[in-house]
Scaffold this motif. Structure first.
Motif, short mmCIF file in Angstrom:
data_model
loop_
_atom_site.label_atom_id
_atom_site.label_comp_id
_atom_site.label_asym_id
_atom_site.label_seq_id
_atom_site.Cartn_x
_atom_site.Cartn_y
_atom_site.Cartn_z
N TYR A 294 0.89 -0.61 0.08
CA TYR A 294 0.45 -0.08 -0.40
C TYR A 294 1.23 0.96 -0.41
O TYR A 294 1.32 1.13 0.58
N GLY A 311 -4.35 -0.13 -2.53
CA GLY A 311 -4.45 -0.86 -2.32
C GLY A 311 -3.11 -1.81 -1.92
O GLY A 311 -1.91 -1.30 -2.00
N THR A 352 -14.50 -2.79 1.43
CA THR A 352 -13.00 -4.29 0.47
C THR A 352 -13.67 -4.15 -0.82
O THR A 352 -14.83 -3.90 -1.13
N SER A 390 -8.40 -3.67 -1.78
CA SER A 390 -7.84 -2.64 -1.37
C SER A 390 -9.04 -2.39 -0.33
O SER A 390 -10.56 -3.30 -0.25
N LEU A 391 -9.12 -1.03 0.47
CA LEU A 391 -10.15 -0.85 1.66
C LEU A 391 -9.94 0.31 2.19
O LEU A 391 -9.01 1.19 2.46
N PRO A 400 -4.75 -2.12 4.09
CA PRO A 400 -5.07 -3.12 4.15
C PRO A 400 -4.63 -3.93 5.07
O PRO A 400 -4.98 -4.84 5.67
N TRP A 403 -5.54 -4.37 8.50
CA TRP A 403 -6.24 -4.68 8.86
C TRP A 403 -6.32 -6.86 8.83
O TRP A 403 -7.36 -7.38 9.90
#
Length: 407
Positions: A294, A311, A352, A390-391, A400, A403
């Motif tokens: 990212y 992402g 997401t 991607s988030l 991401p 997470w």
């Protein structure tokens, strides 16, 4: 008695040395976990990016793959060096402690032997009784009795101390042998890793020589690819903004400048649940390695060109099935004229995004569960299978890797 403080100081030093040894051990465990992580990552890289040498990958893809592999191997070398250096410090500390313990044991044994001789000479019950009876008064007799008891206890303590130090010395010698063996293995492993790194760096340089001959063309391709990425990112941003505006309108908020969703109580609960799983979300594919991280980073082809990634790009196996990382609702499905589809899934105020798909198993409005299959990853003509994941927190892209579990 005069001997008591010395005994306590020795015990204090012992516990301090044990505490230091435990902290060193924790650091070794942490480094070993990192080393295992990099070793496993290299296995994944070899399996997913270098398993089929017959396929003709583009020079750009080969350089990217090799650059990624080299960086992981360099990390492995660094953490192995850190382990070896820590072991060297531990070995030196143990050798110093062994030397100190031997001196202490020698002194304790000599002192203990002298006490035993003294006790033997005055061992008879009669001499003890006479020692008590010769007291001038009852108070002096009581003090002499206490002295006899204290002296006996001190002898016992010294004996126990010698025993504990002897056991500690044996443990240290065992640890020392293990540490030296571990260090030798780490050094040998690192030699093999460095040898492989030299081969890969040479291969990378040979590829770069070919690329430099036509660098402008490759740079142009890289810029064009980034433009395509920016285009789909703008489309994702547009769709999210529209969804935010719709949620505001539904709630009676007519403001067009809001950047956050107006959530129902159920959606708020879903968002809280999503947040509570930070760092524990499953991977969107069963097998994969993060080839592009990212954020903004220089291109391995031309350091003057920046790769902007909203992402992560995950290299995976051919026909890999994509899974939702959390329960939610399909917000949108993007179909591109000259590109591959993408899926957006909403989890309260979190979204997401799964890009570069070949097949879709869901459509807009579908409710999905955690790990539910939602599609398949597309494989390029060069044989590269890459999921772009991607988030977003509302319309803001976030990393991401923070997470997803061990990403």
């Amino acid at each position: 008695m005069r001997h008591k403080p010395t005994y306590l100081i020795v015990l204090l030093c012992f516990f301090l040395s044990m505490s230091f040894a435990n902290s060193q051990s924790d650091k070794q465990k942490e480094l070993e976990a990192k080393r295992q992580k990099y070793q496993n990552e290299l296995k994944q890289i070899n399996a997913l990016l270098f398993s089929d040498r017959k396929k003709e990958k583009s020079l750009v893809s080969l350089v990217e793959d090799l650059s990624y592999k080299v960086s992981v191997r360099q990390n492995l070398i660094k953490v192995t060096n850190d382990q070896a250096n820590l072991l060297t410090r531990e070995i030196n500390a143990n050798q110093n402690e062994i030397s100190s313990l031997r001196d202490q044991l020698k002194e304790l044994k000599e002192s203990y032997a002298a006490m035993v001789v003294k006790s033997y000479k005055s061992k008879s019950e009669q001499s003890r009784v006479m020692f008590l009876l010769s007291s001038d008064n009852f108070k002096q007799a009581y003090k002499r009795l206490q002295y006899i008891k204290q002296y006996a206890n001190y002898q016992k303590e010294q004996g126990e101390l010698i025993k504990s130090k002897t056991l500690r010395l044996q443990d240290l010698n065992t640890d020392l042998l293990r540490q030296k063996k571990d260090k030798d293995k780490l050094v040998q492993d690192n030699k093999l890793v460095k040898k492989q790194l030299e081969i890969e760096l040479k291969e990378q340089e040979e590829l770069m020589v070919s690329i430099r001959k036509n660098l402008n063309s490759y740079a142009s391709q890289a810029k064009k690819k980034q433009q395509e990425i920016d285009k789909i990112d703008r489309e994702i941003d547009r769709l999210i903004r529209e969804a935010i505006a719709a949620s505001n309108k539904k709630a009676g908020n007519t403001s067009t400048s809001s950047n956050t969703f107006v959530l129902t109580p159920e959606a708020k609960a879903l968002a809280r649940n999503f947040e509570s799983n930070k760092g524990k979300l499953p991977w969107p594919v069963e097998k994969g390695v993060v080839k592009v991280k990212y954020g903004t980073q220089p291109s391995p082809i031309d350091r003057n060109i920046s790769i902007k990634s909203n992402g992560v790009r995950i290299a995976t196996e051919k026909n890999a099935v994509v899974r939702a990382v959390f329960k939610g609702t399909v917000l949108a499905v993007i179909s591109q004229k000259n590109g591959n589809p993408a899926i957006l899934i909403q989890h309260g105020n979190y979204i997401t995004v799964y890009k570069n798909l070949s097949k879709l198993y869901v459509e807009k409005g579908d409710v999905v569960e955690t790990k539910q299959q939602i599609g398949e990853v597309s494989t390029s003509r060069e044989g590269e299978t890459m999921l772009w994941f991607s988030l977003y927190d509302s319309n803001k892209p976030i990393n991401p890797a923070i997470w997803v579990y061990k990403m």
